[in-house]
Scaffold this motif. Structure first.
Motif, short mmCIF file in Angstrom:
data_model
loop_
_atom_site.label_atom_id
_atom_site.label_comp_id
_atom_site.label_asym_id
_atom_site.label_seq_id
_atom_site.Cartn_x
_atom_site.Cartn_y
_atom_site.Cartn_z
N GLY A 1 49.25 45.14 56.34
CA GLY A 1 48.78 44.38 57.48
C GLY A 1 47.75 43.31 57.22
O GLY A 1 47.13 42.82 58.16
N VAL A 2 47.55 42.91 55.96
CA VAL A 2 46.60 41.83 55.68
C VAL A 2 47.34 40.69 54.96
O VAL A 2 48.41 40.88 54.39
CB VAL A 2 45.40 42.29 54.83
CG1 VAL A 2 44.66 43.43 55.51
CG2 VAL A 2 45.83 42.73 53.44
N VAL A 3 46.73 39.51 55.01
CA VAL A 3 47.30 38.33 54.35
C VAL A 3 46.37 37.95 53.20
O VAL A 3 45.32 37.36 53.41
CB VAL A 3 47.45 37.15 55.33
CG1 VAL A 3 48.08 35.96 54.61
CG2 VAL A 3 48.29 37.55 56.53
N PRO A 4 46.72 38.32 51.96
CA PRO A 4 45.79 38.15 50.84
C PRO A 4 45.63 36.71 50.39
O PRO A 4 46.59 35.93 50.37
CB PRO A 4 46.42 39.00 49.74
CG PRO A 4 47.88 39.00 50.06
CD PRO A 4 47.98 38.97 51.56
N ARG A 5 44.40 36.35 50.04
CA ARG A 5 44.08 35.11 49.34
C ARG A 5 43.59 35.54 47.95
O ARG A 5 42.56 36.19 47.83
CB ARG A 5 42.99 34.32 50.06
CG ARG A 5 43.37 33.87 51.48
CD ARG A 5 42.18 33.20 52.15
NE ARG A 5 42.47 32.79 53.52
CZ ARG A 5 42.73 31.54 53.90
NH1 ARG A 5 42.76 30.59 52.99
NH2 ARG A 5 42.96 31.25 55.16
N ILE A 6 44.33 35.19 46.92
CA ILE A 6 44.10 35.75 45.60
C ILE A 6 43.29 34.81 44.72
O ILE A 6 43.61 33.62 44.61
CB ILE A 6 45.44 36.09 44.93
CG1 ILE A 6 46.21 37.11 45.79
CG2 ILE A 6 45.23 36.63 43.52
CD1 ILE A 6 47.60 37.41 45.28
N MET A 7 42.24 35.33 44.11
CA MET A 7 41.49 34.56 43.12
C MET A 7 42.29 34.52 41.82
O MET A 7 42.81 35.55 41.37
CB MET A 7 40.11 35.18 42.89
CG MET A 7 39.28 35.29 44.16
SD MET A 7 37.59 35.87 43.89
CE MET A 7 36.79 34.35 43.34
N ALA A 8 42.43 33.32 41.23
CA ALA A 8 43.28 33.16 40.05
C ALA A 8 42.60 32.22 39.07
O ALA A 8 41.77 31.39 39.44
CB ALA A 8 44.64 32.60 40.46
N ILE B 1 46.40 28.97 35.76
CA ILE B 1 47.53 29.20 36.68
C ILE B 1 47.52 28.18 37.80
O ILE B 1 48.55 27.62 38.18
CB ILE B 1 47.46 30.63 37.24
CG1 ILE B 1 47.64 31.65 36.12
CG2 ILE B 1 48.51 30.84 38.33
CD1 ILE B 1 47.43 33.08 36.54
N MET B 2 46.33 27.89 38.34
CA MET B 2 46.22 26.97 39.47
C MET B 2 46.57 25.54 39.07
O MET B 2 46.93 24.72 39.91
CB MET B 2 44.81 27.03 40.05
CG MET B 2 44.41 28.38 40.58
SD MET B 2 45.27 28.83 42.10
CE MET B 2 44.35 27.87 43.30
N SER B 3 46.48 25.22 37.79
CA SER B 3 46.79 23.88 37.31
C SER B 3 48.24 23.71 36.89
O SER B 3 48.66 22.60 36.55
CB SER B 3 45.88 23.52 36.12
OG SER B 3 44.52 23.54 36.50
N ALA B 4 49.02 24.80 36.91
CA ALA B 4 50.42 24.72 36.50
C ALA B 4 51.23 23.91 37.52
O ALA B 4 50.94 23.95 38.72
CB ALA B 4 51.00 26.12 36.37
N PRO B 5 52.22 23.16 37.06
CA PRO B 5 53.06 22.41 38.01
C PRO B 5 53.77 23.35 38.98
O PRO B 5 54.17 24.45 38.61
CB PRO B 5 54.06 21.69 37.09
CG PRO B 5 53.45 21.70 35.73
CD PRO B 5 52.63 22.94 35.66
N VAL B 6 53.94 22.90 40.20
CA VAL B 6 54.68 23.58 41.27
C VAL B 6 54.02 24.91 41.65
O VAL B 6 53.55 25.07 42.79
CB VAL B 6 56.17 23.81 40.91
CG1 VAL B 6 56.91 24.42 42.08
CG2 VAL B 6 56.82 22.49 40.50
#
Length: 299
Positions: A108-115, A119-124
């Motif tokens: 029942g929660v909508v996660p916001r994941i620290m990464a 990974i965050m700089s990868a295309p797409v």
């Protein structure tokens, strides 16, 4: 490679979903020296969950079930689902963010994941994760503090943030969670939000640690063997007697969080098959509680 193909590849690499507008009250936070992604992540943190992320969690979570049998125990009280949460999880491999995201959504929660920034700089994949509420952590750099600011904004706006106290895939020889850093503990004390321990086991069998062709081999093997992927969500960690800035309290909070995750992990490991060795995984870390034994004097 012809120019039309190169142009398509370039457009694909540069593509990103349109972020929501930055609220006026966050404009003063920005500085000329901030990285270009900071304003986007602030705007996303302040906005409701992205419809695309909600759709993916609802319609595509079955993909995780292809690679193993997901078992979820514990839960999150209704009153906590409506407010901000820090969900502190042990990190056993590259597949476990997918497992944890699906498990938490089913609770029942909508996660916001620290990464990690890589990974965050990868295309797409990076832009999609960013738009889904992922928070970039550039460990060991001068912009690492930006992750704290984005997380604070997400929590103030009622977000459910998943963080790994260990700061990396755990590398203790016996696979028990490491002590980690005090960043999550200081954040929890400073913002005053509940910390929910999330213990998980089994995802290490889906993707090996090393980044080579063996990752595809273990992924394919899991389609056949379908290991049990266990997630346990425990009760909130007791931090009410601690204060931000008081000497020693961040370390006490860190140890309580590590203890809660370890306690939740004990029955998961006891019910699991023998641990499959991963020769690509270093064993340079140290468990907070070797053997999963948590002293009684840690509340």
């Amino acid at each position: 490679m012809g120019r039309p193909v190169r142009d398509r590849v370039r457009r694909l690499r540069e593509w990103r979903p349109a972020p929501p507008p930055l609220p006026d009250h966050l404009e003063p936070v920005l500085r000329d020296t901030d990285p270009e992604w900071f304003a986007r992540e602030l705007a996303i943190a302040a906005a409701p969950p992205w419809d695309g992320w909600l759709l993916a969690l609802r319609r595509l979570s079955w993909l995780v079930d292809l690679f193993g049998r997901v078992e979820i125990t514990g839960g999150i009280p209704d009153e906590l689902r409506r407010g901000p949460l820090l969900l502190a999880a042990n990190h056993v491999g590259d597949f476990d963010p997918f497992l944890i995201a699906v498990a938490l959504h089913r609770l029942g929660v909508v996660p916001r994941i620290m990464a990690t920034g890589g990974i965050m700089s990868a295309p797409v994949a990076g832009p999609v994760l960013e738009r889904a509420g992922g928070i970039r952590v550039e460990r060991g750099t001068e912009v690492a503090r930006h992750a704290v600011r984005v997380t604070e904004v997400a929590l103030v706006h009622g977000g459910h943030v998943v963080a790994y106290p260990e700061g990396r895939v755990g590398l203790s020889p016996d696979w028990w969670p490491e002590r980690g850093r005090t960043g999550l503990a200081r954040l929890a004390l400073g913002v005053g939000v509940p910390v929910i321990p999330v213990s998980q086991w089994g995802a290490q069998d889906v993707l090996q640690y090393g980044n080579d062709w063996g990752k595809l081999r273990t992924l394919a093997r899991s389609l056949v063997r379908r290991p049990v992927l266990r997630v346990h969500v425990g009760p909130p960690v007791y931090l009410e007697d601690l204060r931000p800035g008081r000497v020693g309290d961040a370390n006490r909070a860190r140890m309580r969080i590590a203890a809660a995750i370890t306690r939740g992990l004990v029955p998961l490991r006891a019910a699991a098959a023998p641990l499959r060795p991963d020769p690509t995984r270093p064993t340079t870390g140290a468990a907070a509680f070797p053997g999963g034994v948590v002293p009684e004097d840690i509340p």
